[in-house]
Motif scaffolding. Sequence first.
Motif, mmCIF file in Angstrom:
data_model
loop_
_atom_site.group_PDB
_atom_site.id
_atom_site.type_symbol
_atom_site.label_atom_id
_atom_site.label_comp_id
_atom_site.label_asym_id
_atom_site.label_seq_id
_atom_site.Cartn_x
_atom_site.Cartn_y
_atom_site.Cartn_z
ATOM 1 N N PHE A 32 0.434 0.352 -3.122
ATOM 2 C CA PHE A 32 0.670 1.778 -2.853
ATOM 3 C C PHE A 32 2.035 1.963 -2.188
ATOM 4 O O PHE A 32 2.790 2.864 -2.512
ATOM 5 C CB PHE A 32 -0.405 2.357 -1.934
ATOM 6 N N PHE A 91 -4.208 -4.474 -0.925
ATOM 7 C CA PHE A 91 -4.100 -3.397 -1.914
ATOM 8 C C PHE A 91 -3.161 -2.296 -1.449
ATOM 9 O O PHE A 91 -2.566 -1.598 -2.267
ATOM 10 C CB PHE A 91 -5.494 -2.869 -2.251
ATOM 11 N N ALA A 105 -8.073 -7.109 3.044
ATOM 12 C CA ALA A 105 -8.144 -6.428 1.749
ATOM 13 C C ALA A 105 -7.289 -5.167 1.769
ATOM 14 O O ALA A 105 -6.595 -4.847 0.798
ATOM 15 C CB ALA A 105 -9.600 -6.094 1.412
ATOM 16 N N PHE A 149 -7.049 3.247 1.494
ATOM 17 C CA PHE A 149 -7.933 2.158 1.068
ATOM 18 C C PHE A 149 -9.154 2.069 1.973
ATOM 19 O O PHE A 149 -10.289 1.968 1.504
ATOM 20 C CB PHE A 149 -7.177 0.822 1.082
#
Lengths: 338, 323
Positions: free
Chosen positions: B55, B51, B47, B283
């Motif tokens: 960025f 994500f 994950a 994150f």
Amino acid sequence: MKSMIFAAAAAGMAVSFAATPAPADTADKRIALSNNYAGNSWRQAMLRSWETVTSQAVADGVVAAADAFTTAENQVTEQAAQIQNLILQGYDAIVLNAASPEGLNGAVREACGVGITVVSFDGVVSEPCAWRIAVDFVQMGKDEVLYLAERLPEGGNLLEIRGLAGVFVDDAISSGIHEGVAENPQFQIVGSVHGDWAQDVAQKAVAGILPSLPEVHAVVTQGGDGYGAAQAFKAAGRPTPVIIMGNRHDELTWWKEQKDATGYETMSVSIAPGVSTLAFWVAQQILDGAEVPKDLVVPFLRIDQDTLEEGLADTEPGGVANVLYSLDDAQTVIATAQ
Amino acid sequence: MTGSRPASALGRLALQPWLWAWLGALAVWLATIAFTRGQGAGEVLTAAFTFGTFFVIVAIGQMFVVTLGPGNVDLSIPATMTLAGTVAMKLMDGDNGMLAVGLLAALGCGLAVGVFNYGLIRLLAIPPIIATLSSSFLVQSTAIWTNRGLRIKPPSALADFATAKLGGLPALALCVIALAGVMHIVLTRTPYGRAVIAVGQNPRAARFAGVDVDRTRFVTYVQAALFAALCGFCLAGFSGGAALNMGEEYLLSSIAVVVIGGTSVAGGFANVPGLWGAALFLFLLVTMLNTFGLGAGIRLILTGLIIIAVIVIAGSSSRKREG
């Protein structure tokens, strides 16, 4: 079609009102909408609803003008300055979606001081001279758990997706959810993340916390986050829990796909963006001399398994399930509050 | 960074400015899986890469801008992402055959925003912070005007690619790791990359040394907008459509990733590996605090404190390096 949904939403407050007073008394009145934010689909639908209903009202000669103003930066100071401009421009009523419950009280008091009717909705203000069309967000949160208690009588693990930290709506819905869980101890909240009412933020937050959670039986949400949660469960390869939806088009579309494929069942609840039109009619009624209590409550717009197709058909792509309120609806809401 | 100072391999590693972001990411990951007793360790990492990818894409562009020197920052990144995402999704309308057209349209949006930004900065002599902030209002309004909150699904090929996994790692992350590798070479080995660093350290000296300062700045702002547009395109593909608020959290994060990654806020020093470390760190940090189940207030306070701590530690080590 819209009125059918409204009928479903307003089932609890079926008060019939036959008499409609002549609208001519407000024909020379001007109403302004002061709005603090336009950057998401709910607000866009809110502004479009205002446009649709008020342009008709102006064409019909109910009011002289109904102009919408939105501030660029979602700042209290900016909206206070905007309200002062509206006072100078001589509007008879200001319909207000406020950036802050307290921050605008000074500007609102100024408006009241020169005899302007101020009707706040959605983001309401605490200044006593203004009217408030509020949403019972606590009840909305509680309703989600009550629905789950029916659906999953044996209880289970809940994942809570909250909204934007620090906004009172987030606290209110969340406290309703926690109240509901306290009354239904067969449920436990095993995780809580902030989804900021946005699908992609919710998706990211849920994807992060999922690996550390036991099996999740249901997801309680605040609207705008259900589709993102579904995506995160799918990506993690987990069984899809009962995800409460928030009336967004993408959420309803996803629900419909699951319903057709696997008979998936859930419910969806939110506030119709057309609440701006309810505020418009309430302002018109006050200008017309009607006796209106200061605190009114908007009905929720709830979509269930059997009304899904109807609700989806009435929701424009990218938008939120909506109701355009009429003068009669406003009078019903006023009568219920009295 | 000249490498002329004799030092052991370990000593040289400890002086790398990007090391701290990676150590921070490792520490919060270990703390998370310690709390869950090892459950979901791999999934959390997957994950984080998924994500972190988004960025990193915007942070690469932001890093080059920040490196140009004090006052240089691109605040129009969120609006550019939103505009590129919405325009591309609307144009493609879910049609796989339009994929290339959609990508070109997104990049076209980025190009236009970048040129406009630099026009404001250079021709009207507006400070970059104000110029990019005000252009972001125009861009965001254009995005609102073009699609009015419509959420159009991406073409299935784009959605499949954006969510595909290869051996546990997201395919998109692998592409962006490769992209970061290319941009690392651009920064450290090409005349353009050296020019950005030279301008950031001293624009006058750079000009005397024969660097075309204006052109370097122009290319950098356009590049940042192009990366933002690319990120908006990929993010819309990943999350099932473009939303008007999809770029919101990338304003501060793009700057935070650059700074935590060990790039100097004062300009003149930059590195690419730190971007990945910082993106994973940010994150994993939020994931860790979510997993601990702390309240929102404490989460935000801890996020702030931990970010400050990493920047201070990384900053003090780089001062040692320079001193």
